[in-house]
Structures are given as C-alpha cells and as structure tokens.
Design an enzyme around this catalytic site. Structure first.
Site, mmCIF file in Angstrom:
data_model
loop_
_atom_site.group_PDB
_atom_site.id
_atom_site.type_symbol
_atom_site.label_atom_id
_atom_site.label_comp_id
_atom_site.label_asym_id
_atom_site.label_seq_id
_atom_site.Cartn_x
_atom_site.Cartn_y
_atom_site.Cartn_z
ATOM 1 C CB SER A 557 -2.580 -25.160 -11.467
ATOM 2 O OG SER A 557 -1.423 -24.873 -10.712
ATOM 3 C CE1 TYR A 570 -3.733 -29.219 -7.566
ATOM 4 C CE2 TYR A 570 -1.710 -28.189 -8.384
ATOM 5 C CZ TYR A 570 -3.040 -28.101 -8.007
ATOM 6 O OH TYR A 570 -3.687 -26.889 -8.083
#
Length: 680
Positions: A557, A570
């Site tokens: 990501s 996350y």
C-alpha cells in the site's frame, strides 16, 4: 457451408452423442462423416458433398463450424491420381482442391476413409474395447471369433489415403459387414442412415466390451505385487503433493509444463500389478494416445512405502536414463528430413501406490494426456485379459510422432499466451483487488488458484473464470500455517505446482493510536504481515523444488511509506510487508525467484475491505461522505484519477512478464501520483 442442412444437423447430433461417452472415443479422437447434397451457390444446382469432422476437433463438442466440407466427386476422383504410399502425404495437401466454398475446418488425415467408403455415414472411433482387440497378439482371429463376418480385420496401416482405399475395398467385397477393426488403432463403422451408423458403432464397441468381460482372464496385469498396493487416500495425496514440484521439474527440463494428478482405481490397479514394467515399456498403440503421452511413461518403480525423500533422491538418475532412452529412440529412427527432436522429458510419470502425473503446456493438454493413458491402461487390460498386448512397432510410432503432417499441425497452433504454462496462487482472491488480479492473470493464459478464507466464494469465482482447466478455488486462512500448506497442496495437485504467488489477502481497521487495541494490532498483523510470511515461506519451498524460478508479488500500500492519520495498525503491517519484499528478493534471487510489490492508493470501488466498514471509517477521518470517498482520493492525486482493482491487476501482470525479467525488490506505485508516497 449451410448449417441448416438436415444432413449436417443429424451428423452433429450423432457426433455429440458418440463423443460425449468416453467409452466410445477419447477426447479429440476419431471422426464422423455424412454424405449428402446441397445447393451450389454459384450454379444454384445440387452438388454432392462430404461433411467430415475437421482436424483437431472433438466429437463430443463438435459444431457445424468444426466440419470440413468437400466436393465428393472431386475427392473420389483423387483415386485416379493417387501416386502410392511413398507419396501419400501429397494427398492431404490435395484435399484443399476438393473443398466446397471456403471448406470449413481443415480436412484431417482420415478424410479419405470417409470419402471413399461407399456408405452415406461413416464413424471412425477409438474405443478402449475395440483397441484392446486391435492390439491383441491374435487380433485377427479374435475379430472373427467375436464378430463373425460382420466386422472385418484390417492390418495396421498408418492413417491416410491408402487406408481409405483398403476400407473401401472391404466395404465393397463384404456387403454383410458393418465395420472393421483397424489393427493397433481403433474401429470404423458405417450405415445407410445416421442412426444405423451410430447403432453399428455402438454394437461393435459394446460387443467387444461384453466379450472381454465374459471371456477375459482375471488379473490381466498379473497378481498384485506385495508392497505396491495403493496407499490410503489421505496418505497417498499428501505424498503426491510432496512429490509434485520435483516431478514437474523433470517434466519441464526442456519446456515448462503444467501438471495433472490422477489416482483413479484403474491407475492404481495397473501400478500394483506384476506386469507394470513390461507393459509400460511397450508403450501405447493408438496414435491419438502416444502423440499426447509419448511412446512410454517414466515409471518410478519403487514400493508404495518408499519415502518421498528417497523417491526425490532417485529422480535425477531416473530422469537422465529416461532422456537417454528417448534420445536413442529418436536416433534409431530419425532420417535426414525428420523434424528435430521435440524434447526428451516424460509426459506421463507413474508412481506405484500414489498415482499418475501427466504433463502438457497447459492444463487441458495435461489432463487429456492423463485421460489418454488411462485409455491405454484399459486397452492393455482388455488385450492381456484375452491374449497378450502387442502395440504397433516402435518404428511405426516414430513415423507418426515425427510425421511431417503432425509437424504441420503443431505449427498451425496459435502462439501461446504470455502467461501460458504458469500457475498463479492469489490470496484473498474471491473479491476486490484479488479477484481482479486472478481474472487478469487467467485472461493472459495462467492457471489460477483462487485462495480465500471463504471456500464457497473462492469456488464461485473460479467457476466464473472457466473450467477447472483454468481455475480452482481453495480455502486458505493465511494466518494459519497448516491451512496455508493445505491450500498449496491442493494447488500443486490441481496444476502440478505453482509459479506466481500474489500476497493480497488483507483487512483493515481505521483507528487512532489510543483506540487501537492489542487485538486489533494482532489481527492486522496475523493476516497481512504473518500471513504474507507464511504464504511466501511455504510457496518458496515449492518454487525452489521446481527449479523454474518464479514470482512473488506483495500487494502492499502507499501507506507502507505514507503516514496518514488514524491508521497505526494497518500502515505498520503494510510497512512490514514492504520490507518483506526487499528481504525475500535478496534471499531468493539465487533461485531465479523475483519478489516485487505493488503500492496502491485506496481502492474504493469493488473493494471488500472498504465495503466492510473501512470506507466509512476513512470517510469519517477525512470528513467526507462515504459515497464520495473515491472522488476524494482521486482529487488529491497528481493525475486526478481514482484507482480501481483492475489498475492493480495490470501492474501485477506486467511485473510477472518477461519484460521485467531483470527486476526484483521493486515497489510499483499504483496511486495516480501521491507525492507524499513516492518511494525513496
């Protein structure tokens, strides 16, 4: 070609009826035909035509487009110009001058058989029962005993124009006959109507099968050898999974192959019998069989309780001996104008107690090769039950395998797709980014394993992508090592191995530091950081054992390098994944394994993560409506574009092509340009 012609309609019905039952003929084997009339579009007058299954088609799925259409008068006139068996190949090229209109599919080598036999309908099939009699040492006598004068024996002759003349003469000289047994090959039957031809074909097949059942001796493969019986199913399949990467390695020394595993009762019975070695050495007989299985298999002739480690240790010598044997076969029979040797690796590997591994450049070819060897086993069983199995000679097999017409057929095949022969294992692939990745890889020719926590959803996506020759669905809890190992075992049994691993499984919780609980932290890290580690570790073992290189791709990501608010668990686990890419690239490079990552921006549309509450949480963090979150992400990028799952899939595909053959340890941003997330 007029597809509404009733003769064509009935021919397709008969073909599908016969071809859908593998007792009648194998996949893509045999051909059917019908003679009739249609209007010549030039003259408007009736013209007599032959409709016959074209080269490469399958009877069970045949459509009108798969028929070759020829002018019967011109085809039959070729008997006056036939130059003899030494120049028989010229006749196939001459078929093009007999075509009606555009002619439909390419005429096969068996076209003459159908056009020259004086019957309106002709079937040429490869049933196991018929070939059993055709390959028996006393096949001619058995034909008389089983069928009387209703079916006539034809000595082996390579398919072609002369064989068509031979069968036409039998039909002319034996008006009571309804068909023939073709020595070493199969059967041909005929009839005045389509129904009669089909009934005659079925009668020959069923009569042969019943005769074998009624008169065959027990234990046609010899008594079962002590220690060679099939292992219990769970033990058998676990051993098969352990062996599969190593067997794929030796089947792929010349060219990367996809595998298929079969442990059916006929296979296991054959592998346990005393005659295994002798019968396997004789090889298959029907040309359709050995063109897909090679003339003989590689037999790992060790007791069933031999450990996987001991079998693996024996493989290099067994493989070397097989290759030398195949090279010797080629050199014994090759002539100055023979095509070059196409490869010396086995297409069939037999392991007593475990099963059969078959190989091909794609899954369908690998599966069909296995099916054909099962056909060959059934043929051997029938021949040995009645007499002894005597296939056509090695020299004749070579003439077929390296026939110029077979070489031309190979050259007509379309170029392979970019990812042909590669097997992809994609985690979290039942939705969102994972599904898009699996879809793109399958569209480029890869076999795809859809791995997901929800097996039902994984199987549903696999079904969307096509048959099990294209994709399979497996259950995979990536946070549990035993679950990962079980999923990978299913993958290697389905396709022979794996080549391309995509670590995509994930979930997300958007919380501030003080709201994030220990449970939240552990859940995020178990699924993505630990999960990616477990998948990579266990998949890398398979990649190394195969010796074919491979790719591992992490869907990380932009958050692995960009510090956004309320995202501690996350983003930290994404940073963990990003560094795993670098670490594994450095460690696995010596094995030809590339490890790269993708850094997407937030993918809202089609995302399971966003639909599961993450979208609402991020929208709240940024003070926008959830329905506007995609637009919000897009407007903050340099390109002003929203990122969708297909954008990520495109990047994965590109990284796995030969265009990136020299790239490893790379992180590719797929974020439409987020300056704060530029990789430094």
């Amino acid at each position: 070609m007029t597809t509404t012609n009733p003769t064509v309609t009935e021919l397709i019905r008969r073909s599908n009826s016969l071809g859908s039952d593998r007792r009648n003929t194998n996949f893509a084997g045999g051909n059917t035909s019908a003679k009739g009339s249609d209007l010549d579009p030039v003259t408007g007058e009736k013209v007599e035509l032959l409709w016959v299954k074209g080269s490469g088609g399958d009877l069970g799925t045949l459509t009108p487009e798969g028929l070759a259409v020829l002018r019967l008068d011109r085809l039959q006139a070729m008997t006056g110009t036939y130059p003899g068996v030494d120049r028989e190949d010229e006749m196939v090229a001459a078929f093009d001058y007999t075509l009606h209109g555009k002619g439909g599919a390419a005429p096969s080598i068996d076209t003459a058989m159908h056009g020259l036999v004086d019957a309106a309908h002709v079937d040429h099939l490869h049933p196991d029962s018929g070939i059993a009699i055709a390959t028996a040492a006393d096949g001619e006598e058995l034909t008389k005993k089983v069928f009387g004068d209703t079916v006539v024996w034809v000595p082996w002759r390579r398919p072609g124009f002369q064989l068509g003349l031979d069968i036409a003469a039998i039909r002319r000289d034996n008006p009571q006959a309804i068909g023939t047994i073709l020595g070493g090959h199969g059967i041909t039957a005929w009839g005045d109507t389509s129904a009669e031809s089909e009934a005659n074909s079925r009668w020959i097949i069923d009569t042969a099968a019943q005769y074998i059942d009624d008169n065959g001796r027990p234990e046609p493969f010899g008594t079962a050898r002590p220690g060679y019986a099939a292992l219990p199913e769970s033990e058998r399949r676990a051993k098969a999974a352990a062996l599969a990467p190593h067997l794929r390695a030796i089947a792929s020394a010349d060219r990367t192959m996809v595998g298929h595993f079969t442990d059916s009762e006929p296979v296991l019975e054959f592998l346990a019998g005393q005659k295994l070695g002798a019968l396997a050495e004789l090889g298959t007989s029907c040309p359709d069989h050995f063109l897909r299985t090679k003339v003989k298999p590689l037999v790992i002739d060790l007791p069933a309780n031999t450990s996987a480690e001991d079998i693996i240790a024996a493989l290099p010598d067994l493989h070397a001996a097989y290759r030398e044997d195949y090279r010797s076969y080629y050199e014994r029979h090759a002539e100055s104008d023979s095509p070059a040797m196409r490869g010396a690796d086995p297409a069939i590997i037999l392991v007593p107690g475990v099963g059969m591994f078959s190989y091909g450049p794609d899954k369908q070819t690998a599966r069909v090769a296995g099916e054909f060897y099962v056909n060959a086993i059934n043929v051997m069983r029938g021949a040995e039950a009645l007499s002894s199995y005597v296939p056509i000679s090695e020299a004749e097999k070579f003439r077929i395998e390296y026939w110029a017409l077979e070489e031309a057929k190979l050259k007509r095949r379309p170029a392979p797709q970019p990812l042909a022969s590669r097997v992809a294992f994609v985690t979290g692939a039942a939705s969102g980014i994972g599904k898009a990745i699996a879809t793109r890889l399958a569209s480029e020719g890869a076999c795809v394993v859809i791995a997901d926590l929800d097996r039902d959803k994984a199987e549903a996506v696999a079904t969307e992508l096509g048959s099990t020759d294209v994709a399979v669905g497996v259950a995979a809890d990536v946070s549990d090592e035993s679950g990962v190992q079980a999923a990978l075992a299913e993958a290697v049994l389905a396709f022979g191995g794996v080549d391309l691993i995509v670590n995509n499984a994930g979930l997300s919780l958007s919380k501030s530091l003080f709201e994030t609980t220990e449970k939240d932290w552990d859940l995020q890290h178990d699924v993505m950081a630990k999960g990616s580690f477990l998948v990579s570790k266990n998949a890398a073992r398979i990649l190394v054992d195969q010796g074919l290189g491979g790719d591992i791709v992490y869907i990380s990501s932009k958050n692995s390098v960009f510090a956004g608010p309320n995202n501690i668990a996350y983003s930290a686990t994404k940073a963990d994944q990003a560094h795993q890419v670098r670490l594994l690239a450095a460690e696995l490079g010596e094995h030809g394994i590339r490890v790269n990552g993708i850094n997407p921006d937030g993918v809202v549309r089609g995302s399971g993560i966003f639909a599961g509450g993450w979208g609402a949480q991020r929208a709240k963090t940024y003070g926008v409506e959830e329905k506007d979150l995609g637009k919000f992400y897009a407007q903050r990028t340099i390109l002003g574009r929203e990122v969708v799952p297909e954008n990520v899939a495109n990047a994965v595909y590109a990284l796995c092509t030969d265009d990136f053959s020299h790239t490893t340890g790379l992180h590719v941003p797929v974020d439409a340009g987020v300056a704060a997330a530029f990789v430094r």
